[in-house]
Scaffold this motif. Structure first.
Motif, PDB file in Angstrom:
ATOM      1  N   ILE A  80     -45.892  14.352  30.221  1.00 38.52           N
ATOM      2  CA  ILE A  80     -45.345  15.285  28.231  1.00 38.52           C
ATOM      3  C   ILE A  80     -44.849  14.178  27.865  1.00 38.52           C
ATOM      4  O   ILE A  80     -44.976  13.951  26.597  1.00 38.52           O
ATOM      5  CB  ILE A  80     -44.863  16.504  29.197  1.00 38.52           C
ATOM      6  N   LYS A  81     -43.870  13.462  28.378  1.00 41.75           N
ATOM      7  CA  LYS A  81     -43.004  12.356  27.933  1.00 41.75           C
ATOM      8  C   LYS A  81     -43.860  11.328  27.036  1.00 41.75           C
ATOM      9  O   LYS A  81     -43.810  10.415  25.910  1.00 41.75           O
ATOM     10  CB  LYS A  81     -42.265  11.780  28.855  1.00 41.75           C
ATOM     11  N   GLN A  85     -43.595   9.955  22.808  1.00 43.74           N
ATOM     12  CA  GLN A  85     -44.057   9.292  22.317  1.00 43.74           C
ATOM     13  C   GLN A  85     -45.129   8.545  21.265  1.00 43.74           C
ATOM     14  O   GLN A  85     -44.796   8.298  20.849  1.00 43.74           O
ATOM     15  CB  GLN A  85     -43.653   8.228  23.687  1.00 43.74           C
ATOM     16  N   PHE A  86     -46.460   8.826  22.162  1.00 44.78           N
ATOM     17  CA  PHE A  86     -47.561   8.552  21.680  1.00 44.78           C
ATOM     18  C   PHE A  86     -48.016   8.925  19.796  1.00 44.78           C
ATOM     19  O   PHE A  86     -47.740   8.355  19.030  1.00 44.78           O
ATOM     20  CB  PHE A  86     -49.026   8.364  22.064  1.00 44.78           C
ATOM     21  N   HIS A  93     -42.004   6.979  13.699  1.00 44.21           N
ATOM     22  CA  HIS A  93     -40.642   7.411  14.466  1.00 44.21           C
ATOM     23  C   HIS A  93     -39.434   6.621  15.031  1.00 44.21           C
ATOM     24  O   HIS A  93     -39.527   7.437  16.098  1.00 44.21           O
ATOM     25  CB  HIS A  93     -40.270   9.683  14.316  1.00 44.21           C
ATOM     26  N   VAL A  94     -40.442   5.479  15.282  1.00 50.02           N
ATOM     27  CA  VAL A  94     -39.618   4.117  16.186  1.00 50.02           C
ATOM     28  C   VAL A  94     -39.817   2.918  15.586  1.00 50.02           C
ATOM     29  O   VAL A  94     -39.368   3.347  14.504  1.00 50.02           O
ATOM     30  CB  VAL A  94     -41.227   4.167  17.380  1.00 50.02           C
ATOM     31  N   MET A  95     -38.687   2.675  16.341  1.00 52.31           N
ATOM     32  CA  MET A  95     -38.186   1.053  16.265  1.00 52.31           C
ATOM     33  C   MET A  95     -38.649  -0.028  16.829  1.00 52.31           C
ATOM     34  O   MET A  95     -39.003   0.822  18.538  1.00 52.31           O
ATOM     35  CB  MET A  95     -36.791   0.908  15.533  1.00 52.31           C
ATOM     36  N   TYR A 105     -37.370   5.132  20.722  1.00 49.86           N
ATOM     37  CA  TYR A 105     -37.813   6.759  20.763  1.00 49.86           C
ATOM     38  C   TYR A 105     -36.229   6.227  20.617  1.00 49.86           C
ATOM     39  O   TYR A 105     -35.696   6.814  21.582  1.00 49.86           O
ATOM     40  CB  TYR A 105     -38.282   7.193  22.070  1.00 49.86           C
ATOM     41  N   PHE A 106     -36.551   7.894  19.702  1.00 52.77           N
ATOM     42  CA  PHE A 106     -35.295   8.863  19.062  1.00 52.77           C
ATOM     43  C   PHE A 106     -34.713  10.145  20.014  1.00 52.77           C
ATOM     44  O   PHE A 106     -33.695  10.986  20.022  1.00 52.77           O
ATOM     45  CB  PHE A 106     -34.652   8.979  18.101  1.00 52.77           C
TER      46      PHE A 106
END
Length: 266
Positions: A80-81, A85-86, A93-95, A105-106
């Motif tokens: 699920i995580k 993240q995908f 929404h990532v750096m 990931y935030f």
């Protein structure tokens, strides 16, 4: 005493793979006969993520809500995580750390065995892009945490109250499950025979199986001693068996039809 074997060749419902019928060459008299499950071999292949629990959302730093819909299937929390993240990556929404290539990931999910919890961690999105990082985030000039919301259904998977939402903030925040996470809602299944006599229930329950293996692994279950249930008196051309959810009492959908039961009749 006689034994019968039920396997994939006896499946009569190809949608769920959980209804079986064994046909006899001639009518069999089963007056004062009892049946017991002797052994089971099947894969832990029933879905824990369905249309009833596959949706949640997060609110980004611009206060826009982004919906997440997990494809129906078999999932551990790590799966699920990974899917979440995908989605966050697709939403920009990532750096990315330019030196290591790692993605930041935030919102994160962490399995805490000591606390019996699925911890949710949220991190502040910085006010502006730090040196050494690449991102398509539209920064808002102040540090702010995104917020995660778990609606009815998936909240039980994580062990949180219905519609639980993480707090707003500008620092690392950690949240713990308030109830026991139920990663596999159907953590027990029932083996029933439609011809069994049960004065207390419409279900002819023979046995309950609670998997002690990981999702996708082989379940081998042999009762320590036989538990015989009386068959209704009569002559039969066949016997019907079903695998049911212990919660809904409906046939559970088995992805892998490689199932083998051995029953004893005396």
């Amino acid at each position: 005493m006689s034994s019968i074997i039920i396997n994939a060749n006896n499946i009569t419902d190809s949608v769920t793979n959980s209804v079986f019928q064994i046909d006899f060459e001639r009518s069999v008299n089963l007056v004062d006969k009892h049946i017991s499950l002797t052994s089971t071999s099947m894969y832990f292949s029933w879905r824990n993520i369905t249309t009833q629990n596959n949706k949640f959302s997060y609110t980004w730093i611009d206060d826009i809500v982004y919906n997440v819909e997990i494809p129906i299937g078999l999932y551990e929390i790590s799966d699920i995580k990974s899917y979440f993240q995908f989605v966050m990556s697709q939403n920009n929404h990532v750096m990315t750390n330019n030196e290591t290539g790692s993605t930041i990931y935030f919102i994160d999910f962490v399995v805490s065995n000591t606390n019996y919890s699925i911890d949710i961690l949220t991190y502040p999105v910085p006010a502006s892009l730090p040196d050494g990082f690449t991102s398509n985030i539209t920064f808002i000039g102040t540090a702010k945490n995104p917020r995660l919301t778990l609606p009815a259904g998936i909240n039980a998977i994580f062990g949180y109250a219905e519609n639980f939402t993480t707090d707003a903030g500008s620092s690392v925040l950690t949240f713990n499950s308030s109830t026991a996470p139920n990663v596999s809602p159907d953590n027990s299944i029932l083996i029933v025979c439609d011809q069994v006599e049960n004065e207390f229930s419409k279900l002819g329950i023979l046995y309950a199986i609670s998997p002690s293996v990981g999702i996708g692994s082989l379940i081998v279950d042999k009762p320590a001693y036989p538990i015989y249930s009386k068959l209704r008196n009569g002559s039969y051309n066949h016997l019907t068996f079903r695998i049911l959810s212990s919660k809904t009492f409906r046939p559970i959908e088995m992805i892998d039809p490689e199932i083998n039961f051995i029953f004893s009749i005396k």
